[in-house]
Design a protein around this motif. Structure first.
Motif, PDB file in Angstrom:
ATOM      1  N   TYR A   1      41.049  42.695  34.199  1.00 54.85           N
ATOM      2  CA  TYR A   1      40.347  41.398  34.175  1.00 54.85           C
ATOM      3  C   TYR A   1      39.875  41.104  35.518  1.00 54.85           C
ATOM      4  O   TYR A   1      39.192  40.062  35.860  1.00 54.85           O
ATOM      5  CB  TYR A   1      41.547  40.374  34.213  1.00 54.85           C
ATOM      6  CG  TYR A   1      42.170  40.120  32.744  1.00 54.85           C
ATOM      7  CD1 TYR A   1      41.498  39.473  31.761  1.00 54.85           C
ATOM      8  CD2 TYR A   1      43.623  40.533  32.691  1.00 54.85           C
ATOM      9  CE1 TYR A   1      42.029  39.309  30.563  1.00 54.85           C
ATOM     10  CE2 TYR A   1      43.953  40.181  31.189  1.00 54.85           C
ATOM     11  CZ  TYR A   1      43.278  39.903  30.191  1.00 54.85           C
ATOM     12  OH  TYR A   1      43.674  39.527  28.951  1.00 54.85           O
TER      13      TYR A   1
ATOM     14  N   ALA B   1      53.566  32.639  32.999  1.00 56.67           N
ATOM     15  CA  ALA B   1      53.116  32.008  33.959  1.00 56.67           C
ATOM     16  C   ALA B   1      53.816  30.707  34.332  1.00 56.67           C
ATOM     17  O   ALA B   1      54.035  30.405  35.606  1.00 56.67           O
ATOM     18  CB  ALA B   1      51.573  31.581  33.854  1.00 56.67           C
TER      19      ALA B   1
ATOM     20  N   TYR C   1      39.224  34.026  31.828  1.00 57.59           N
ATOM     21  CA  TYR C   1      40.112  33.112  32.620  1.00 57.59           C
ATOM     22  C   TYR C   1      39.885  32.709  34.318  1.00 57.59           C
ATOM     23  O   TYR C   1      40.243  31.955  34.756  1.00 57.59           O
ATOM     24  CB  TYR C   1      41.631  33.826  32.535  1.00 57.59           C
ATOM     25  CG  TYR C   1      41.906  34.867  33.725  1.00 57.59           C
ATOM     26  CD1 TYR C   1      43.176  34.923  34.259  1.00 57.59           C
ATOM     27  CD2 TYR C   1      40.991  35.841  34.044  1.00 57.59           C
ATOM     28  CE1 TYR C   1      43.594  35.892  35.168  1.00 57.59           C
ATOM     29  CE2 TYR C   1      41.406  36.691  34.962  1.00 57.59           C
ATOM     30  CZ  TYR C   1      42.472  36.933  35.645  1.00 57.59           C
ATOM     31  OH  TYR C   1      42.695  37.791  36.541  1.00 57.59           O
TER      32      TYR C   1
ATOM     33  N   SER D   1      44.008  45.399  37.607  1.00 57.98           N
ATOM     34  CA  SER D   1      43.913  44.812  36.331  1.00 57.98           C
ATOM     35  C   SER D   1      42.632  44.969  35.818  1.00 57.98           C
ATOM     36  O   SER D   1      41.449  44.733  36.562  1.00 57.98           O
ATOM     37  CB  SER D   1      44.256  43.375  36.435  1.00 57.98           C
ATOM     38  OG  SER D   1      43.682  42.720  35.044  1.00 57.98           O
TER      39      SER D   1
HETATM   40  P1  NAD Z   1      47.950  45.211  33.832  1.00 54.27           P
HETATM   41  O1  NAD Z   1      48.985  46.050  32.967  1.00 54.27           O
HETATM   42  O2  NAD Z   1      46.547  45.784  34.175  1.00 54.27           O
HETATM   43  O3  NAD Z   1      48.617  45.095  35.485  1.00 54.27           O
HETATM   44  C1  NAD Z   1      47.742  44.592  36.493  1.00 54.27           C
HETATM   45  C2  NAD Z   1      48.058  45.361  37.611  1.00 54.27           C
HETATM   46  O4  NAD Z   1      49.371  45.180  38.219  1.00 54.27           O
HETATM   47  C3  NAD Z   1      48.164  46.964  37.425  1.00 54.27           C
HETATM   48  O5  NAD Z   1      47.281  47.624  38.057  1.00 54.27           O
HETATM   49  C4  NAD Z   1      49.513  47.454  37.991  1.00 54.27           C
HETATM   50  O6  NAD Z   1      49.791  48.584  38.681  1.00 54.27           O
HETATM   51  C5  NAD Z   1      49.822  46.282  38.952  1.00 54.27           C
HETATM   52  N1  NAD Z   1      51.331  45.828  39.260  1.00 54.27           N
HETATM   53  C6  NAD Z   1      52.470  46.127  38.601  1.00 54.27           C
HETATM   54  N2  NAD Z   1      53.463  45.828  39.471  1.00 54.27           N
HETATM   55  C7  NAD Z   1      52.913  45.392  40.548  1.00 54.27           C
HETATM   56  C8  NAD Z   1      53.363  45.185  41.694  1.00 54.27           C
HETATM   57  N3  NAD Z   1      54.905  45.044  42.025  1.00 54.27           N
HETATM   58  N4  NAD Z   1      52.727  44.548  42.817  1.00 54.27           N
HETATM   59  C9  NAD Z   1      51.228  44.701  42.766  1.00 54.27           C
HETATM   60  N5  NAD Z   1      50.692  45.281  41.430  1.00 54.27           N
HETATM   61  C10 NAD Z   1      51.565  45.441  40.675  1.00 54.27           C
HETATM   62  O7  NAD Z   1      48.001  43.717  33.501  1.00 54.27           O
HETATM   63  P2  NAD Z   1      47.028  43.002  32.565  1.00 54.27           P
HETATM   64  O8  NAD Z   1      46.910  43.018  31.303  1.00 54.27           O
HETATM   65  O9  NAD Z   1      45.585  42.943  33.524  1.00 54.27           O
HETATM   66  O10 NAD Z   1      47.642  41.621  33.059  1.00 54.27           O
HETATM   67  C11 NAD Z   1      47.885  41.284  34.387  1.00 54.27           C
HETATM   68  C12 NAD Z   1      48.857  39.825  34.438  1.00 54.27           C
HETATM   69  O11 NAD Z   1      48.275  38.616  34.369  1.00 54.27           O
HETATM   70  C13 NAD Z   1      49.858  39.992  33.455  1.00 54.27           C
HETATM   71  O12 NAD Z   1      51.233  39.493  34.080  1.00 54.27           O
HETATM   72  C14 NAD Z   1      49.445  39.343  32.262  1.00 54.27           C
HETATM   73  O13 NAD Z   1      50.491  38.482  31.521  1.00 54.27           O
HETATM   74  C15 NAD Z   1      48.786  38.189  33.018  1.00 54.27           C
HETATM   75  N6  NAD Z   1      47.941  37.426  32.262  1.00 54.27           N
HETATM   76  C16 NAD Z   1      47.858  35.879  32.329  1.00 54.27           C
HETATM   77  C17 NAD Z   1      46.821  35.374  31.819  1.00 54.27           C
HETATM   78  C18 NAD Z   1      47.056  33.613  31.900  1.00 54.27           C
HETATM   79  O14 NAD Z   1      46.744  32.980  30.940  1.00 54.27           O
HETATM   80  N7  NAD Z   1      47.738  33.057  32.736  1.00 54.27           N
HETATM   81  C19 NAD Z   1      45.735  35.760  31.529  1.00 54.27           C
HETATM   82  C20 NAD Z   1      45.678  37.219  31.356  1.00 54.27           C
HETATM   83  C21 NAD Z   1      46.686  37.947  31.910  1.00 54.27           C
END
Ligand code: NAD
Ligand code: G6P
Ligand code: MN
Length: 436
Positions: free
Chosen positions: A13, A149, A315, A11
């Motif tokens: 992040y 979440a 975050y 990610s």
């Molecule tokens: P992203 O599209 O960059 O995905 C992150 C990684 O997850 C990717 O590198 C992808 O290959 C990997 N991935 C996909 N399926 C997987 C699996 N089965 N096992 C392991 N890895 C896997 O996403 P992002 O924009 O960085 O966001 C990541 C997640 O965090 C999302 O679900 C997003 O909604 C969430 N998020 C939540 C908060 C919050 O407030 N709780 C804040 C930011 C992001």
């Protein structure tokens, strides 16, 4: 010494997390950080993983940062497992947003039809992760950010049986800083109490003299002079709430309440974005591409400002503080998704709710909230029942339950359109929905 495993390590992040750990290096005796991803995210994992290694090195720390596609191997000896994965990556989010909008229905990542489909794709994966954890690291804490979440955390605790799960979101942090700015009082001198469910919570605020400041904040933030800058969320169109309605409610809403309280306004705006090919997922794809270009620079060893263009900025303040607070029994006052256990009397005991509480070594001790006024009670009970139905559909792959969830979700019109939309989305996402 601690081993922290992050699933979805590719990610953009991840530098947020690393920065948060570095800031708390005196509280976190880290030995090893393992970033796990899957084949489809391998390239991202390598780029952001190398960046993470540079950050740790630049901070003068000897933490081992490892990158792997082997989840089971990674989980060996884990103390904390954090999850930030996106099943189907951003292309799936584009569909979650655009397919509903093509029918004139709100399309959003964690709300409405899109949010329900993100849950359908994600819940089987979190349950699979828990299966591995039971075998490999039965004492580890699971810190979940993966959206939606609230539902993902409820699936983990209620259905996966993993009690040591805490769900997190950055939205409350932004509301606390807004309140502090508006009142001109430092955050440490205010007391916040949040209650509701993820992306659907309200809060009240008191000052250190014991005076409640909620009504005053409603005036300052949502009154006639509210300005464009009032939203701290990059991902939500900042349309004004109806002041009179919020005033009547007597609670501060969260940014996501806009999709429900001023639904038509948000829908119209989303349709404009849809027509321009600029839904949030499409915009984020470009931001993400720019971020990974920056991360490729072998000189870059700190989190770039560009990351603040993402809705989840800061975050790490939530993520890393929760780990530090559990590890050191700090009892930090935080807003988390955890078991209700009577905290909100309007919701079932075993529901997962997003509430304020103290984060201790044994988990979250929520602050009692009590009952909601009827104006909030009706909709939150409906939302929770919808979430339960979504989770049931996600686990059983049950078409009837999925259609039920679509029918009761306030953002999906009932009738023919619910079924048409459901069928089209099931087909579009079929590669990530083996259970259906
Ligand atoms: P992203 O599209 O960059 O995905 C992150 C990684 O997850 C990717 O590198 C992808 O290959 C990997 N991935 C996909 N399926 C997987 C699996 N089965 N096992 C392991 N890895 C896997 O996403 P992002 O924009 O960085 O966001 C990541 C997640 O965090 C999302 O679900 C997003 O909604 C969430 N998020 C939540 C908060 C919050 O407030 N709780 C804040 C930011 C992001
Ligand atoms: C907020 C929410 C997150 C969500 C993010 C979306 O921070 O709390 O749960 O993932 O916004 O941001 P994005 O930049 O991906 O649209
Ligand atoms: Mn969130």
């Amino acid at each position: 010494a601690l081993k922290i495993v992050t699933i979805g390590g590719g990610s953009s992040y991840t530098p947020e997390l690393i920065e948060g750990y570095i800031k708390r290096k005196d509280q976190l005796p880290i030995k090893e950080i393992v970033l796990v991803d899957i084949e489809a995210g391998k390239e991202k994992l390598e780029i952001v993983g190398e960046m993470a290694k540079r950050m740790v090195k630049a901070a003068g720390l000897d933490w081992k940062v490892e990158l792997t596609l082997d989840r089971k191997a990674a989980l060996q000896g884990a103390d904390f497992v954090t999850t930030q994965f996106r099943v189907g990556l951003l292309d799936a989010r584009v569909k979650d947003e655009r397919i509903p909008l093509s029918h004139g229905v709100l399309g959003q990542e964690t709300n409405g039809a899109g949010g329900m489909f993100k849950a359908f794709r994600t819940i089987p994966v979190i349950l699979d992760i828990i299966k591995d954890m039971k075998e490999i690291c039965p004492d580890a804490w699971l810190v979940n950010f993966t959206n939606p979440a609230g539902m993902v955390t409820e699936a983990a605790i209620k259905h996966g049986g993993w009690k040591k799960t805490v769900g997190l979101c950055n939205v409350p942090i932004g509301h606390c800083s807004t309140a502090s700015e508006k009142l001109g009082i430092p955050e440490e001198e205010l007391f916040f109490k949040f209650a509701g469910i993820n992306h659907f919570h309200w809060h009240r605020v008191w000052d250190k003299t014991g005076k409640e400041r909620t009504a005053e904040l409603i005036d300052l933030i949502y009154g006639p002079n509210q300005s464009e800058e009032d939203s701290h969320l990059k991902n939500i169109h900042n349309a004004p709430f109806h002041y009179e309605q919020i005033k009547d409610l007597g609670l501060l809403p969260c940014g996501y309440h806009r999709y429900y309280y001023i639904e038509d306004e948000m829908l119209n705006h989303s349709i404009e974005e849809f027509e321009k090919g600029e839904t949030r997922a499409q915009v984020v794809k470009e931001t993400e591409a720019r971020l990974f270009e920056l991360y490729k620079d072998p000189q870059l060893d700190h989190k770039p400002d560009e990351l603040s263009q993402r809705g989840g900025t800061h975050y790490s303040d939530a993520a890393c503080e929760i780990i530090a607070s559990i590890q050191n029994d700090k009892r930090t006052d935080m807003v988390v998704s955890t078991e209700n256990n009577g905290t909100i009397t309007d919701l079932p005991y075993d529901s997962i709710v997003e509430v304020s509480g103290a984060v201790t070594a044994h988990g979250v001790e929520p602050y009692n909230w009590g009952a909601f006024p009827p104006a909030a009670r009706g909709i939150i009970q409906n939302m929770k029942a919808m979430e339960e139905t979504v989770i049931r559909a996600a686990i059983d792959g049950d078409y009837g339950a999925a259609l039920q969830a679509f029918t009761i979700n306030p953002l999906v019109p009932g009738g023919t359109i619910a079924k048409t939309l459901l069928d089209e989305m099931l087909y579009a996402h079929k590669d990530y929905l083996p259970q259906f």
